[in-house]
Every structure is written in structure tokens, then in C-alpha cells.
Motif scaffolding. Structure first.
Motif, PDB file in Angstrom:
ATOM      1  N   ALA A  24       0.847  -1.188   0.000  1.00  0.00           N
ATOM      2  CA  ALA A  24       0.000   0.000   0.000  1.00  0.00           C
ATOM      3  C   ALA A  24       0.883   1.239   0.000  1.00  0.00           C
ATOM      4  CB  ALA A  24      -0.898  -0.002   1.218  1.00  0.00           C
ATOM      5  N   LEU A  29      -3.272  -0.370   5.161  1.00  0.00           N
ATOM      6  CA  LEU A  29      -3.983  -1.458   4.482  1.00  0.00           C
ATOM      7  C   LEU A  29      -4.998  -2.166   5.380  1.00  0.00           C
ATOM      8  CD1 LEU A  29      -3.590  -2.630   1.622  1.00  0.00           C
ATOM      9  CD2 LEU A  29      -2.025  -4.274   2.597  1.00  0.00           C
ATOM     10  N   TRP A  32      -8.869  -2.706   4.658  1.00  0.00           N
ATOM     11  CA  TRP A  32      -9.319  -2.948   3.294  1.00  0.00           C
ATOM     12  C   TRP A  32      -9.215  -4.417   2.910  1.00  0.00           C
ATOM     13  CZ3 TRP A  32     -11.493   0.986   0.674  1.00  0.00           C
ATOM     14  CH2 TRP A  32     -11.259   2.276   1.150  1.00  0.00           C
ATOM     15  N   ILE A  34      -8.542  -7.010   0.108  1.00  0.00           N
ATOM     16  CA  ILE A  34      -7.637  -6.837  -1.037  1.00  0.00           C
ATOM     17  C   ILE A  34      -7.728  -8.034  -1.971  1.00  0.00           C
ATOM     18  CG2 ILE A  34      -5.223  -6.565  -1.747  1.00  0.00           C
ATOM     19  CD1 ILE A  34      -6.324  -4.152  -0.284  1.00  0.00           C
ATOM     20  N   CYS A  50      -8.606 -13.247  -3.296  1.00  0.00           N
ATOM     21  CA  CYS A  50      -8.928 -12.108  -2.450  1.00  0.00           C
ATOM     22  C   CYS A  50      -8.824 -12.501  -0.988  1.00  0.00           C
ATOM     23  CB  CYS A  50     -10.340 -11.589  -2.728  1.00  0.00           C
ATOM     24  SG  CYS A  50     -10.643 -11.114  -4.437  1.00  0.00           S
ATOM     25  N   SER A  53     -10.433  -8.141   5.235  1.00  0.00           N
ATOM     26  CA  SER A  53      -9.617  -7.221   6.015  1.00  0.00           C
ATOM     27  C   SER A  53      -9.347  -7.725   7.425  1.00  0.00           C
ATOM     28  CB  SER A  53     -10.289  -5.850   6.091  1.00  0.00           C
ATOM     29  OG  SER A  53     -11.575  -5.962   6.672  1.00  0.00           O
ATOM     30  N   ARG A  72      -1.775 -11.725   4.217  1.00  0.00           N
ATOM     31  CA  ARG A  72      -1.531 -10.304   4.419  1.00  0.00           C
ATOM     32  C   ARG A  72      -0.718 -10.107   5.691  1.00  0.00           C
ATOM     33  NH1 ARG A  72      -6.926  -7.563   3.961  1.00  0.00           N
ATOM     34  NH2 ARG A  72      -5.776  -5.695   4.583  1.00  0.00           N
ATOM     35  N   GLU A  98      -8.035  -2.870  -3.871  1.00  0.00           N
ATOM     36  CA  GLU A  98      -9.093  -3.097  -2.899  1.00  0.00           C
ATOM     37  C   GLU A  98     -10.319  -3.711  -3.579  1.00  0.00           C
ATOM     38  OE1 GLU A  98      -8.311  -0.261  -4.217  1.00  0.00           O
ATOM     39  OE2 GLU A  98     -10.052   1.070  -4.399  1.00  0.00           O
ATOM     40  N   TYR A 109     -15.851  -7.036  -6.649  1.00  0.00           N
ATOM     41  CA  TYR A 109     -15.057  -5.830  -6.836  1.00  0.00           C
ATOM     42  C   TYR A 109     -15.639  -4.994  -7.969  1.00  0.00           C
ATOM     43  CZ  TYR A 109     -12.942  -8.710 -10.521  1.00  0.00           C
ATOM     44  OH  TYR A 109     -12.734  -9.521 -11.607  1.00  0.00           O
ATOM     45  N   ARG A 111     -13.754  -2.279 -10.286  1.00  0.00           N
ATOM     46  CA  ARG A 111     -12.532  -1.550 -10.577  1.00  0.00           C
ATOM     47  C   ARG A 111     -12.518  -1.040 -12.009  1.00  0.00           C
ATOM     48  NH1 ARG A 111      -9.082  -1.768  -6.816  1.00  0.00           N
ATOM     49  NH2 ARG A 111      -7.445  -0.914  -8.134  1.00  0.00           N
TER      50      ARG A 111
END
Length: 124
Positions: A24, A29, A32, A34, A50, A53, A72, A98, A109, A111
Motif C-alpha cells: 500500500a 492497508l 481494506w 484486497i 482475495c 480485512s 496479508r 481493494e 469488486y 474496478r
């Protein structure tokens, strides 16, 4: 727009492994969910994996299940994608960003912006 920096791509032989990193830039981060996405030559972007969070819920595209692992490290402000047993069809530019929601069977998502990504080439 949140900014991410992808890294870790490269040329690898079939059956090989790579670890991609998604850092990030300029924000935390922690809050969120991700996702990792990819775009193969001549194809649309697709969601690969994915991670939520907070509770660690993960999603994987069927074709990468049991080969890819998303994780993560909030202390490092980074999300990783470990890719094992790579196949030529995994060749693509990989992006992260994100997402809206993550469930074991789905990753939602919306995007319209993609960063620079990192190129993964699987070839002998």
C-alpha cells in the motif's frame, strides 16, 4: 484512488514458484479487503484471489486453488500471493487492489483503474 505497488513477477519455468507482493502506498492497508487480479494477453482482467480485512476469509479462482496462497501482513502494509506449480496459462500481468466483499465462494469488486502491475511469464 488508493495506490498499490505490485512486485515479484518474473520468468519462471512450468512447475516453478513466485511470490508477489502488493504494498500500500500512502495509506494503511488494515481496513481494506484486497484482491489479486491478472490480465493475460488478449483477455480481460480477472479476479484470482482475495482476502478479507479482518477475519482472513479468502477466495480463489478455481484454476488456482491448491496452487496459490494469499496472505496479508498488516504490520508490513503488504499483501502477498504465493504461486506454486505455475503453468503457462498463469502467464499474465498481475495487479492488486481493494475489493468490496470477500467470501469463500466469491470476491466482489468494481474496478476501473489498474496500476502498473507485475509481469509473470511461465515458459520453458
Amino acid at each position: 484512488q488508493l495506490q498499490f505497488v505490485e512486485s515479484g513477477g518474473g520468468l519462471v519455468q512450468p512447475g516453478g514458484s513466485l511470490r508477489l507482493s502488493c504494498a500500500a502506498s500512502g495509506f494503511t492497508l488494515d481496513y481494506w479487503p484486497i484482491g489479486w487480479f491478472r490480465q493475460a494477453p488478449g483477455k480481460e482482467h480477472e479476479g484470482v484471489s482475495c482476502i478479507s480485512s479482518r477475519d482472513g476469509t479468502t477466495y480463489y479462482k478455481d484454476s488456482v486453488k491448491d496452487r496459490f496462497t494469499i496472505s496479508r501482513d498488516n504490520a508490513m502494509n503488504t499483501v502477498y500471493l504465493v504461486m506454486n506449480n505455475l503453468k503457462p496459462e498463469d502467464t499474465a500481468v498481475y495487479y492488486c487492489g481493494e475489493v468490496l466483499t470477500v467470501k469463500p465462494g466469491s470476491c466482489v469488486y468494481d474496478r476501473d483503474y489498474w496500476g502498473k502491475g507485475t509481469l509473470v511469464t511461465v515458459s520453458s
